[in-house]
Design a protein around this motif. Structure first.
Motif, PDB file in Angstrom:
ATOM      1  N   LEU A  78     -57.278  86.791  -9.114  1.00  0.00           N
ATOM      2  CA  LEU A  78     -56.600  85.422  -9.109  1.00  0.00           C
ATOM      3  C   LEU A  78     -57.123  84.500  -8.157  1.00  0.00           C
ATOM      4  O   LEU A  78     -57.701  84.772  -7.178  1.00  0.00           O
ATOM      5  N   SER A  79     -58.510  84.065  -8.396  1.00  0.00           N
ATOM      6  CA  SER A  79     -58.999  82.939  -8.546  1.00  0.00           C
ATOM      7  C   SER A  79     -58.686  82.043  -7.590  1.00  0.00           C
ATOM      8  O   SER A  79     -57.258  81.658  -7.615  1.00  0.00           O
ATOM      9  N   ASP A  80     -59.845  80.529  -6.604  1.00  0.00           N
ATOM     10  CA  ASP A  80     -58.346  79.800  -5.465  1.00  0.00           C
ATOM     11  C   ASP A  80     -58.019  78.882  -7.127  1.00  0.00           C
ATOM     12  O   ASP A  80     -56.482  77.827  -6.577  1.00  0.00           O
ATOM     13  N   THR A 134     -58.351  73.289  -0.572  1.00  0.00           N
ATOM     14  CA  THR A 134     -57.046  73.463   0.105  1.00  0.00           C
ATOM     15  C   THR A 134     -56.864  74.755   0.476  1.00  0.00           C
ATOM     16  O   THR A 134     -56.529  75.989   0.911  1.00  0.00           O
ATOM     17  N   VAL A 135     -56.252  75.716  -0.421  1.00  0.00           N
ATOM     18  CA  VAL A 135     -55.939  76.885  -0.840  1.00  0.00           C
ATOM     19  C   VAL A 135     -57.194  77.697  -0.294  1.00  0.00           C
ATOM     20  O   VAL A 135     -56.905  78.534   0.379  1.00  0.00           O
ATOM     21  N   THR A 136     -58.721  77.499  -0.765  1.00  0.00           N
ATOM     22  CA  THR A 136     -59.785  78.514   0.124  1.00  0.00           C
ATOM     23  C   THR A 136     -59.783  78.470   1.534  1.00  0.00           C
ATOM     24  O   THR A 136     -60.288  79.499   2.174  1.00  0.00           O
ATOM     25  N   ILE A 157     -58.066  86.169   4.205  1.00  0.00           N
ATOM     26  CA  ILE A 157     -57.961  86.954   3.531  1.00  0.00           C
ATOM     27  C   ILE A 157     -59.679  87.065   2.139  1.00  0.00           C
ATOM     28  O   ILE A 157     -59.725  85.802   2.059  1.00  0.00           O
ATOM     29  N   PRO A 158     -59.976  87.775   1.488  1.00  0.00           N
ATOM     30  CA  PRO A 158     -61.073  88.134   0.807  1.00  0.00           C
ATOM     31  C   PRO A 158     -61.470  87.143   0.174  1.00  0.00           C
ATOM     32  O   PRO A 158     -59.841  86.443  -0.724  1.00  0.00           O
TER      33      PRO A 158
END
Length: 487
Positions: A435-437, A455-457, A465-466
């Motif tokens: 999943l992407s951000d 915000t997730v990023t 986390i990479p």
């Protein structure tokens, strides 16, 4: 318009912080170790103050403490349900925290008194130097190299400067260093991480040209640039995977396995225990609270002797006043900590029952309004204070997190709970569904958490986390390696 001078009398009210008020505020933010140091200094200055005995206090009227309580000790308060006095002992034994509050006198140090001190890294190296067939000049060089050995096992000295200070050739120093680098554990006396890994690989007879290229490009490994690593090492994905497994099996800090000092532990200021009848019981740890007494017998005897000396009598009265103030301040500090902790438990009861995913957003003002104190008081109380719960030891500030809005108009979510949810989503990914951000933000909105992609990023990077591209590349690499091993 002409200006003229005049005398005016105005009346206004203002609050001036007295020295004692400033000290009371400072006591709130002191950790228990700092508090004990402060109390020790006050006892040294005040002849009327003494620590209460560890066992039962002396009887009679010789000792007294202002206020309702006989000493500044544990205050118990139940949250919702009453409980018996045996709960703390059962809880501490079941959690194996090592606290000896309920142990017999002297039992807590029994193991320490008879335990053998662990061998340090420098002791281990010195023993190997003594067993090695060095000449006298070589043994001198080896001793100096060992003296510059860090606790991690790395050598922190310039070989040229060391040779100059010992008035020997640099080649002799390098030759002795080569012998020391064969000592146990493998990897000692390296000056860089690459050299440390190289020493360990050479002792395993695995330092071939491909591995040398990998060790020489550790920055690519840190960036997870596997394509570039395959080109530099001249290997395919399967061989690179085997090499990465070997690198992961090495010890980047070989000296850390030795004893380098007494480990530091956190002593909780507050205990939170489940009550047998339901609810929670909150107590202050008695080991973190200094217990003070005032010796009125000594005060009376010295007062009779100093009745003819006004300066001596004034000094005694000042000591008595300061002693009374300190004990009241300690009592107020204990009560304030207990009130704040009780309100935190009331607000975060779902966290105690179900875990971090149920941590509620909480700010200082909410707790301050509930217990009728100022926000700054709550801030000082929660600084460097810890709470022991059935879910572990947490700093009191851990329970204060910002709010993330809910998509469905319900209760807001705490930032810590959102971070936990993001970590759980990423942990459940597969190679076909990385999943992407943006995708994670959509998943969170489906569960009622209104959070933006940025915000997730931010939370993902804070948890180290990479990105989705790096995670997909790693999963593909590890999957190919597992399939090759199975074949």
């Amino acid at each position: 318009m002409q200006s003229s001078a005049s005398l005016l009398q105005r009346q206004k009210q203002s609050m001036i912080a007295s020295p004692q008020l400033i000290e009371s505020i400072r006591l709130l933010q002191l950790a228990h170790t700092e508090l004990h140091q402060y109390v020790g200094q006050e006892i040294a200055k005040n002849p009327l103050l003494e620590l209460a005995p560890s066992e039962e206090g002396p009887s009679g009227d010789d000792w007294s403490i202002p206020g309702e309580d006989p000493d500044i000790g544990v205050r118990e308060k139940d949250f919702d349900k009453p409980t018996s006095g045996e709960a703390p002992e059962r809880f501490m034994q079941s959690k194996s925290t090592g606290n000896t509050a309920n142990a017999p006198p002297g039992a807590g140090n029994a193991v320490d008194n008879f335990s053998v001190s662990a061998e340090t890294l420098h002791d281990h190296v010195a023993r190997q130097i003594a067993l090695t067939a060095f000449t006298s000049p070589e043994r001198l060089i080896a001793g100096q190299l060992a003296a510059h050995l860090e606790d991690t096992g790395y050598l922190n000295v310039s070989l040229v400067e060391l040779a100059s200070s010992l008035n020997v050739r640099a080649d002799d120093v390098e030759r002795v260093l080569g012998i020391l680098q064969h000592f146990d554990p493998p990897g000692l006396f390296a000056q860089t991480l690459s050299e440390c890994l190289e020493i360990q690989l050479r002792q395993r007879d695995r330092f071939d040209p491909a591995m040398a290229a990998l060790v020489g490009n550790l920055e690519m490994l840190a960036r997870r640039d596997f394509q570039a690593l395959k080109q530099h090492c001249g290997v395919d994905e399967e061989d690179l995977l085997d090499m990465l497994h070997e690198i992961r099996a090495l010890d980047p800090k070989p000296g850390n396995q030795f004893h380098t000092g007494r480990p530091e532990c956190v002593m909780p200021d507050v205990w939170v225990m489940p009550s047998p009848g339901g609810g929670w019981q909150i107590e202050l740890d008695p080991n973190t609270l200094p217990k003070l007494l005032i010796n009125h017998t000594y005060f009376a005897e010295v007062s009779r002797a100093a009745v003819q000396n006004s300066k001596d009598q004034a000094f005694l009265n000042e000591c008595l006043q300061n002693a009374n103030w300190l004990i009241r301040s300690l009592d107020q500090r204990a009560n304030t900590i207990l009130k704040v902790a009780t309100e935190i438990v009331r607000q975060q009861e779902a966290f105690l029952e179900h875990g971090v995913s149920h941590l509620k957003p909480l700010n200082l003002r909410t707790v301050a309004d509930a217990i009728n104190v100022h926000e700054s008081t709550v801030s000082r109380v929660t600084s460097n204070k810890y709470m022991l719960t059935p879910r572990g030891v947490f700093e009191l500030k851990y329970f204060f997190t910002v709010a993330i809005a809910s998509c469905e108009g319900g209760d807001a979510h705490s930032a810590e709970a959102v971070r936990h949810r993001i970590k759980a989503i990423i942990a459940g990914e597969s190679l076909a569904d990385v999943l992407s951000d943006d995708d994670i933000a959509v998943r969170l909105k489906e569960t009622g958490i209104d959070v933006a992609r940025r915000t997730v990023t931010k939370y993902r990077e804070a948890m180290n986390i990479p990105s989705s591209v790096q995670r997909r590349r790693e999963k593909r690499l590890w999957l190919d390696g597992d399939q090759g091993s199975a074949a």
